[in-house]
Design an enzyme around this catalytic site. Sequence first.
Site, PDB file in Angstrom:
ATOM      1  N   ASP A 115       0.850  -1.305   0.065  1.00  0.00           N
ATOM      2  CA  ASP A 115      -0.203   0.145  -0.022  1.00  0.00           C
ATOM      3  C   ASP A 115       0.906   1.214  -0.060  1.00  0.00           C
ATOM      4  O   ASP A 115       0.300   2.324   0.349  1.00  0.00           O
ATOM      5  CB  ASP A 115      -0.779  -0.012   1.362  1.00  0.00           C
ATOM      6  CG  ASP A 115      -2.207  -0.586   0.957  1.00  0.00           C
ATOM      7  OD1 ASP A 115      -2.471  -0.998  -0.100  1.00  0.00           O
ATOM      8  OD2 ASP A 115      -2.948  -0.764   1.998  1.00  0.00           O
ATOM      9  N   ASP A 175      -7.544  -7.274  13.256  1.00  0.00           N
ATOM     10  CA  ASP A 175      -7.113  -8.552  13.968  1.00  0.00           C
ATOM     11  C   ASP A 175      -7.876  -9.373  15.149  1.00  0.00           C
ATOM     12  O   ASP A 175      -8.505 -10.322  15.180  1.00  0.00           O
ATOM     13  CB  ASP A 175      -5.407  -8.431  14.180  1.00  0.00           C
ATOM     14  CG  ASP A 175      -5.188  -7.507  15.132  1.00  0.00           C
ATOM     15  OD1 ASP A 175      -5.969  -6.755  15.567  1.00  0.00           O
ATOM     16  OD2 ASP A 175      -3.874  -7.436  15.399  1.00  0.00           O
TER      17      ASP A 175
END
Length: 556
Positions: free
Chosen positions: A136, A289
């Site tokens: 990214d 997460d």
Amino acid sequence: METISTREVLPEGFLGDRDDITGQIGLIWEQIKAPFFVPILKLAVLICLGMSIMLFIERVYMGIVITLLKLFGRKPEKRYKWETIKDDVELGSSVYPMVLVQIPMYNEKEVYQLSIGAACGLSWPSDRIIIQVLDDSTDSTIKELVAMECKRWASKGINIKYEIRDNRNGYKAGALKEGMKHNYVKNCDYVAIFDADFQPEPDFLWRSVPFLMHNPQLALVQARWKFVNSDECLMTRMQEMSLDYHFTVEQEVGSSTYAFFGFNGTAGVWRISAINEAGGWKDRTTVEDMDLAVRASLKGWKFLYLGSLQVKNELPSTFKAYRFQQHRWSCGPANLFRKMVLEIIRNEKVSLWKKVHVIYSFFTIRKVIAHVVTFAFYCIVLPATVLAPEVVVPKWGAVYIPSIITLLNAVGTPRLLESLFSCFFLVYLLKAVWSKCRSLHLLVFWILFENVMSLHRTKATLIGLMEGVRVNEWVVTEKLGDALKFKSAAKGSKKPRFRFGERLHILELGVGAYLLFCGWYNLLFGKNHFFIYLFFQAFAFFVAGFGYVGTFVPGS
């Protein structure tokens, strides 16, 4: 009209000091202290004592469980089926499951070669593994470097995919979600995730994947982090001591009792079908997460923590980077708790015990109270009691409980645990702690530093609970990689420039000034020696406030 004299309006003592500002302030303080300050302070003390008791019970429970686990518990290979993958002449490499390895990164100039090289060095049949680099990066130069590195490994026969997207929506969660959409992922059974500074050993998959293959109820195998720069400076040593408790106690207990522990976002292997069943990656918080782990747990999936399987990575070396990291790690869980508490309560697939564990133990105690009580009680409320002797804090709440909690937190360090499990009585425990723990001499520094960091964790927790302005802030933690090897030389050759705006931290300086005032007040008017702690803690806040924490990063 009869003139009213000054003596009829003002108290007699006020006249004598009417030209003395200090005396006037003192008189005003005495007038408002009893009706306003003392009742509020008493209520704050009661609330903090209640939170301290809750945290104390949680820490004692964790301490008892981990002690029993280390003395009598079975290893993961005994609790779960584990067998080496055996070669089959007829089936060939197809006997091995297809594994996807994801490496999300963002402008990781210093570490991209280390992470890609480590992933490409994993020992696994070459036709049964895909390395997926999710880049990214917004820096075109770094993008080009990462692309060239992927091409270099591809020329060596490694099945590596370089994937980019035209936006950063969802940050890491968005990148992982996009990565799972590619057609070649449909053939994969498991996905191993490594952040850009993580370097798994070649046998990582050999030691983790068999657990998933032979235990269909397992969704995740989480490895432990091993810090390559823990001895870099005092701040990294403090971080290691804090994280050791998380890995050695919290995750070990959650795994061994079949309860729940959060995915750390890296150094873990997921069953892809479990990810899909849980709803995939979501970017509603900065802890994607933990979000995935909670949702998978509510679907009935179990997780396994392998403390013996360690993956190298690095700790933040600058105070600025560490503050941003702790903001994300504290704000994200609190915000996720706000979003998921009702969903957890209404869930019908898991037991009442697991719901209580996730809501009360995992979120309320560890992600909210642990941060708030540390700062509110030890840095605000307790120091304020020196200004009002009428407010008495019981010794068990001010000394005994904090000391036991600190000891239980400190035993998370590996060498200290070794000492703990080599003896059964407290006397021998203390002797073993004193003689064997390499970090014992840092215990005081660690306590002071943790109290300083509790300021930022508390602020971030409140932002997460109330969904404040910075709730979705994501600042990638700065990493050094190979630059660590040359940092000492760089320090000697180049002195850091003092940047006034960057080095000064107003919040730390403000709290430090408050503690210093309370310390002087206690020294001048108090009847105890509480000022010793107040002066030390004020000094710690000033050190952080003036930016003298962490190391100098070459090129910064």
